[in-house]
Design an enzyme around this catalytic site. Structure first.
Site, mmCIF file in Angstrom:
data_model
loop_
_atom_site.group_PDB
_atom_site.id
_atom_site.type_symbol
_atom_site.label_atom_id
_atom_site.label_comp_id
_atom_site.label_asym_id
_atom_site.label_seq_id
_atom_site.Cartn_x
_atom_site.Cartn_y
_atom_site.Cartn_z
ATOM 1 N N HIS A 89 37.874 34.702 45.625
ATOM 2 C CA HIS A 89 37.868 33.275 45.986
ATOM 3 C C HIS A 89 36.652 32.989 46.845
ATOM 4 C CE1 HIS A 89 39.264 29.366 47.436
ATOM 5 N NE2 HIS A 89 40.096 29.403 46.412
ATOM 6 N N ASP A 113 45.705 31.584 40.825
ATOM 7 C CA ASP A 113 45.794 31.636 39.352
ATOM 8 C C ASP A 113 46.337 32.945 38.812
ATOM 9 O OD1 ASP A 113 42.803 29.913 39.719
ATOM 10 O OD2 ASP A 113 44.618 29.054 38.867
HETATM 11 C C1 SDX Z 1 40.290 28.368 42.006
HETATM 12 O O1 SDX Z 1 37.617 26.561 45.670
HETATM 13 C C2 SDX Z 1 38.856 26.461 45.456
HETATM 14 O O2 SDX Z 1 39.611 26.101 46.365
HETATM 15 C C3 SDX Z 1 39.329 26.751 44.062
HETATM 16 C C4 SDX Z 1 40.826 26.872 43.910
HETATM 17 C C5 SDX Z 1 41.496 25.562 44.127
HETATM 18 O O3 SDX Z 1 42.690 25.567 44.480
HETATM 19 O O4 SDX Z 1 40.856 24.511 43.865
HETATM 20 O O5 SDX Z 1 41.354 27.820 44.809
HETATM 21 C C6 SDX Z 1 41.190 27.319 42.494
HETATM 22 O O6 SDX Z 1 39.293 28.040 41.417
HETATM 23 C C7 SDX Z 1 40.601 29.819 42.336
HETATM 24 C C8 SDX Z 1 39.510 30.788 41.776
HETATM 25 C C9 SDX Z 1 39.802 30.950 40.292
HETATM 26 N N1 SDX Z 1 38.727 31.743 39.639
HETATM 27 C C10 SDX Z 1 38.964 32.986 39.251
HETATM 28 O O7 SDX Z 1 39.974 33.640 39.501
HETATM 29 C C11 SDX Z 1 37.834 33.582 38.399
HETATM 30 C C12 SDX Z 1 37.576 35.020 38.875
HETATM 31 N N2 SDX Z 1 37.046 34.944 40.214
HETATM 32 C C13 SDX Z 1 35.605 34.913 40.335
HETATM 33 O O8 SDX Z 1 34.907 34.306 39.322
HETATM 34 C C14 SDX Z 1 35.126 34.703 41.748
HETATM 35 O O9 SDX Z 1 35.930 35.401 42.583
HETATM 36 C C15 SDX Z 1 34.986 33.297 42.250
HETATM 37 C C16 SDX Z 1 34.150 32.457 41.347
HETATM 38 C C17 SDX Z 1 36.308 32.678 42.438
HETATM 39 C C18 SDX Z 1 34.265 33.423 43.557
HETATM 40 O O10 SDX Z 1 32.987 33.929 43.219
HETATM 41 P P1 SDX Z 1 32.050 34.506 44.316
HETATM 42 O O11 SDX Z 1 31.907 33.487 45.421
HETATM 43 O O12 SDX Z 1 30.799 35.105 43.732
HETATM 44 O O13 SDX Z 1 32.960 35.644 44.822
HETATM 45 P P2 SDX Z 1 32.617 36.433 46.037
HETATM 46 O O14 SDX Z 1 31.543 35.834 46.888
HETATM 47 O O15 SDX Z 1 33.932 36.657 46.677
HETATM 48 O O16 SDX Z 1 31.958 37.753 45.329
HETATM 49 C C19 SDX Z 1 31.600 38.765 46.121
HETATM 50 C C20 SDX Z 1 31.474 39.981 45.211
HETATM 51 C C21 SDX Z 1 30.425 39.841 44.129
HETATM 52 O O17 SDX Z 1 29.968 41.152 43.895
HETATM 53 P P3 SDX Z 1 28.613 41.668 44.660
HETATM 54 O O18 SDX Z 1 27.506 40.735 44.220
HETATM 55 O O19 SDX Z 1 28.923 41.569 46.141
HETATM 56 O O20 SDX Z 1 28.452 43.085 44.168
HETATM 57 O O21 SDX Z 1 32.702 40.235 44.499
HETATM 58 C C22 SDX Z 1 32.471 40.190 43.106
HETATM 59 C C23 SDX Z 1 31.191 39.427 42.911
HETATM 60 O O22 SDX Z 1 30.567 39.871 41.707
HETATM 61 N N3 SDX Z 1 33.614 39.527 42.508
HETATM 62 C C24 SDX Z 1 34.393 40.038 41.552
HETATM 63 C C25 SDX Z 1 35.373 39.077 41.318
HETATM 64 N N4 SDX Z 1 35.170 38.027 42.120
HETATM 65 C C26 SDX Z 1 34.083 38.302 42.857
HETATM 66 N N5 SDX Z 1 34.360 41.211 40.870
HETATM 67 C C27 SDX Z 1 35.321 41.405 39.946
HETATM 68 N N6 SDX Z 1 36.300 40.511 39.663
HETATM 69 C C28 SDX Z 1 36.365 39.340 40.330
HETATM 70 N N7 SDX Z 1 37.319 38.466 40.068
#
Ligand code: SDX
Length: 393
Positions: free
Chosen positions: A270, A328
């Protein structure tokens, strides 16, 4: 300082706006609607009561809730002409494509509530949007399965009415189980608002141009559809189904960690929560309840989800990056058990979030100081240069 919270100057420098509606502490995994913790509201309140809270700032008194429920109930039907609007879509259109189009089209049907300088019209537009979105989403579902539209009923509560409009058919009423209706109502509450997420920021930015309120909500629906945002609930269940059995989890954990593999664990991570999403905890409990009621407590998808969470939360890759299940991760399991196809999951998220979008839009429109206005940029293109005739290029 505002009341109980002291802002970290570093934080305010990135804040899109100030708002009094929802508070999130991503590090603690806390979510408050107008100061009330989400787990208490999910357990003790109802979605319509939460709608009143988000819109007007306080929990309603008994007569206020009765009046508000009555106003919403009496606006659940859509203009009969809208039925023809649906018939223009292909039967296999994604429900979110239909909902985006129909919500936008409300601007063409409801002219007497779009003068947003008039607080009375803003209120009418707000009630209409909250009242009609379940009908619009249910009609998108009915259209996609080739069944006749089912009209709302005034004797049913908000969640039961939605279930009725989705699953009743002319030949047979849908038997509404109170546990299923409560789970549906709880899902609406858990998704109702979430401060300045991508779709809410879209609604606020659209509204800052004084655009038609229904068009602003349609913009929010379109943004929510993305798999990185609201579309994650559909993607998460599809992922859990693809994994299929517990023994295949390690393979997918490795894929999620592989930087060269675009695969991510859907429903994990998130932008704000760097702790367990409080909504996910309530959702997991609700999933167990519904599956037990339906006699499918050993549902393989729930078993994969719980085992996946356990393995991921003991893996340094996820722990170091503070990646936890979000709202989700479990919601799709409940919606699937109730009988919805995955294509309806995000439409249900949009239905729930409509009250949050409306509350945030009203807060912004009601106080010009809160308008996001026109964001600027950091230009990193080429410096100014003179035009080159094509003969010299
Ligand atoms: C919602 O904003 C809101 O409030 C949204 C929401 C709402 O109620 O409106 O809460 C609803 O959108 C929830 C999120 C739903 N999306 C997903 O579940 C899709 C999977 N999650 C990711 O795409 C991701 O976690 C995000 C988009 C949600 C956040 O992306 P970020 O900001 O890049 O995540 P992060 O900063 O926490 O990432 C840090 C690291 C990165 O790796 P490095 O570059 O540090 O090596 O963690 C990795 C990312 O690649 N990472 C993941 C991951 N999510 C982040 N690796 C594997 N699987 C994942 N799901």
């Amino acid at each position: 300082k505002t009341g109980m919270f002291t802002y970290d100057p570093g934080f305010t420098s990135t804040a899109a706006c100030d708002s009094a509606i929802t508070y999130i502490d991503g590090d603690k995994g806390e979510l408050l609607y107008r100061g009330y913790p989400i787990d208490q509201l999910a357990e003790k309140s109802s979605f319509l009561e939460v709608c009143f809270l988000l819109l007007y700032g306080d929990l309603p008194k008994k007569n206020e809730l009765a009046d508000f429920s009555n106003r919403v109930t009496r606006h659940t039907m859509v203009h009969e002409q809208m039925h023809y609007f649906y018939r223009g879509f292909r039967r296999d259109a994604h429900p979110m494509a239909i909902v985006t189009g129909v919500v936008g089209a409300m601007a063409a049907f409801y002219h007497d509530s779009t003068d947003i300088s008039d607080p009375v019209q803003r209120e009418i537009a707000s009630i209409r949007m909250i009242a009609k979105i379940p009908t619009i989403a249910a009609m998108a579902y009915k259209y996609s399965v080739g069944q006749p539209f089912v009209y709302p009923r005034n004797d049913l509560d908000y969640a039961s009415n939605f279930l009725h409009m989705c699953f009743a058919v002319p030949a047979e009423e849908y038997k509404i189980d109170p546990v299923v209706a409560k789970a549906m109502d709880r899902i609406f509450t858990l998704h109702a608002d979430h401060e300045q997420n991508a779709s809410t920021s879209t609604v606020r930015l659209s509204g800052s141009s004084d655009a038609n309120p229904f068009a602003c909500i349609a913009a929010g629906v379109a943004c929510l559809w993305g798999p990185a945002h609201g579309g994650a609930n559909e993607a998460a269940l599809n992922m859990l189904r693809e994994i299929g059995t517990v023994d295949r989890i390690p393979e997918y954990i490795e894929k999620a960690k592989d930087k060269n593999d675009p695969f991510r664990l859907m429903g994990f991570g998130h932008r704000v929560y760097k702790n367990y999403d409080p909504r996910a905890a309530v959702m997991q409990e609700s999933a167990r309840e519904v599956l037990e009621l339906l006699g499918v407590e050993n549902n393989p998808t729930l078993q994969v989800a719980q085992e996946l969470e356990k393995i991921a939360l003991s893996d340094p890759y996820f722990v170091d990056r503070k990646l936890y299940p979000n709202v989700d991760f479990y919601s799709g399991i409940i919606l699937d058990a109730i009988g919805f196809p995955t294509s309806m999951f995000t439409a249900i998220f949009a239905l729930s979030r409509t009250v949050g979008w409306i509350a945030q839009w009203k807060e912004m429109i009601g106080d010009p100081q809160k308008k996001i206005g026109r964001p600027r940029q950091l230009y990193n293109g080429v410096a100014a240069r003179d035009y080159t005739p094509i003969s010299e290029r």
